[in-house]
Design a protein around this motif. Sequence first.
Motif, short mmCIF file in Angstrom:
data_model
loop_
_atom_site.label_atom_id
_atom_site.label_comp_id
_atom_site.label_asym_id
_atom_site.label_seq_id
_atom_site.Cartn_x
_atom_site.Cartn_y
_atom_site.Cartn_z
N GLY A 172 -8.27 -12.51 -4.36
CA GLY A 172 -8.91 -11.30 -3.87
C GLY A 172 -9.28 -10.30 -4.94
O GLY A 172 -9.89 -9.27 -4.63
N ALA A 173 -8.89 -10.57 -6.20
CA ALA A 173 -9.21 -9.62 -7.28
C ALA A 173 -10.64 -9.85 -7.76
O ALA A 173 -11.14 -10.98 -7.75
CB ALA A 173 -8.23 -9.79 -8.43
N ASP A 174 -11.25 -8.80 -8.20
CA ASP A 174 -12.60 -8.92 -8.75
C ASP A 174 -12.53 -9.65 -10.09
O ASP A 174 -11.61 -9.42 -10.90
CB ASP A 174 -13.21 -7.53 -8.96
CG ASP A 174 -13.47 -6.81 -7.63
OD1 ASP A 174 -13.70 -7.53 -6.63
OD2 ASP A 174 -13.43 -5.57 -7.61
N PRO A 175 -13.49 -10.52 -10.37
CA PRO A 175 -13.43 -11.32 -11.60
C PRO A 175 -13.93 -10.55 -12.81
O PRO A 175 -14.69 -9.59 -12.71
CB PRO A 175 -14.34 -12.50 -11.27
CG PRO A 175 -15.35 -11.93 -10.33
CD PRO A 175 -14.61 -10.91 -9.51
N TYR A 176 -13.50 -11.06 -13.98
CA TYR A 176 -14.03 -10.59 -15.26
C TYR A 176 -15.23 -11.48 -15.60
O TYR A 176 -15.17 -12.71 -15.48
CB TYR A 176 -12.97 -10.69 -16.36
CG TYR A 176 -11.84 -9.69 -16.23
CD1 TYR A 176 -11.87 -8.52 -16.96
CD2 TYR A 176 -10.77 -9.93 -15.37
CE1 TYR A 176 -10.84 -7.60 -16.87
CE2 TYR A 176 -9.73 -9.02 -15.27
CZ TYR A 176 -9.77 -7.85 -16.01
OH TYR A 176 -8.77 -6.92 -15.91
N GLU A 177 -16.28 -10.88 -16.09
CA GLU A 177 -17.46 -11.63 -16.46
C GLU A 177 -17.34 -12.12 -17.90
O GLU A 177 -17.07 -11.31 -18.81
CB GLU A 177 -18.71 -10.76 -16.31
CG GLU A 177 -20.00 -11.46 -16.67
CD GLU A 177 -21.19 -10.54 -16.63
OE1 GLU A 177 -22.33 -11.01 -16.89
OE2 GLU A 177 -21.00 -9.33 -16.34
#
Length: 358
Positions: free
Chosen positions: A184-189
């Motif tokens: 559910g965490a936003d990803p790192y690009e």
Amino acid sequence: MVYRYESDEDAFEGHPGPGSDLSVAWNRPPARTGPAPSRFPTPSLPRTSRIALPAAAPPPASAFAPPPTAPRPAPPAGGYATTQPLHLPRSRRARDTGRRGARLWQVVFGGAAVLALFALCGLGGAALLANRATDPQVAPSPPAAAAPSPSATERQDIDSRDTDSAPLTVKEVFPGRQVTVGDGADPYEVLKTQSSGSCAVAASGEVADLLATLGCNQVVRASLRSPDGDHLLTAGLFNLTDKATAQRVRDRLRQLLDDREGRFRGLPAGDDTEALTEAPARVGWQVRGHYLAYCLVVRADGEPVKAADPAVREILFDLIETHLTKGVLERRATGGSAGQPTTTPSGSDEDDSDSEND
């Protein structure tokens, strides 16, 4: 002259005739009451084993014949010598013969019984061996070897390059265009990746010299953008010879960075990423096995990073602890594939430090 009786039958079959050359002549005594008389003329006459002839010539036969009713005369003195009885009474002989016969039969039957017992034991043993040879259920089977523990067969020692000789790859450390550190965490690009056999490309000054001196032979790193877009970061792994060497690098880094004798280099990834090489940065590092995981964080706008900024500390934890240590290195230690996500975090007692990278 000496005459030796070989058996009772040889003693006398009748009266010896006149003129016999025996040293003793016998005469039948009168009838007596009691046990049945012997078939021999004189009962209970001792047997002579040795009869010695007198020195003088024998007197006439008539001189030896006593009256019919007179008692049996004693043998002449010096006429003969006896050493054992002539014979046993018939009843005693029969009793001794019966005993000998009984003992003989006991020996015969006892021996036959022992032989029969041995024969039965031999037949039984032969049958048992035959059954063991032909019956697979009776034959003993070797004990089953204990199944090795999955952790013992799958786990790999990453404390030394000798036991973990495979080099790192970009696909293993940064397998995709994004890095997700939790459900559910936003990803790192992921903006750019790099793998190099020279660790000096990722450091400068005394920090680069320290890595080269202690045997660093590889660095795999990438530049990323934070989920909120406010921060840029460069994170990666240095490959050192063993765990002790990696710990020496860890312990020396703080002093070098605090004294401004060297720094970690950010990996620029095109436009809008110049801050990675120009802006003040916060740096964190941690040892796992013979690897040193690190991360450098700057603000995207180039402004200095505050030491108490919770967003920066969260980024350092996400990249160093969660992704690189508990993700990439844990998969390597357990033999997992590079692209396989990890679900079992591994605790670490290594030092987690951060410092400004001016």
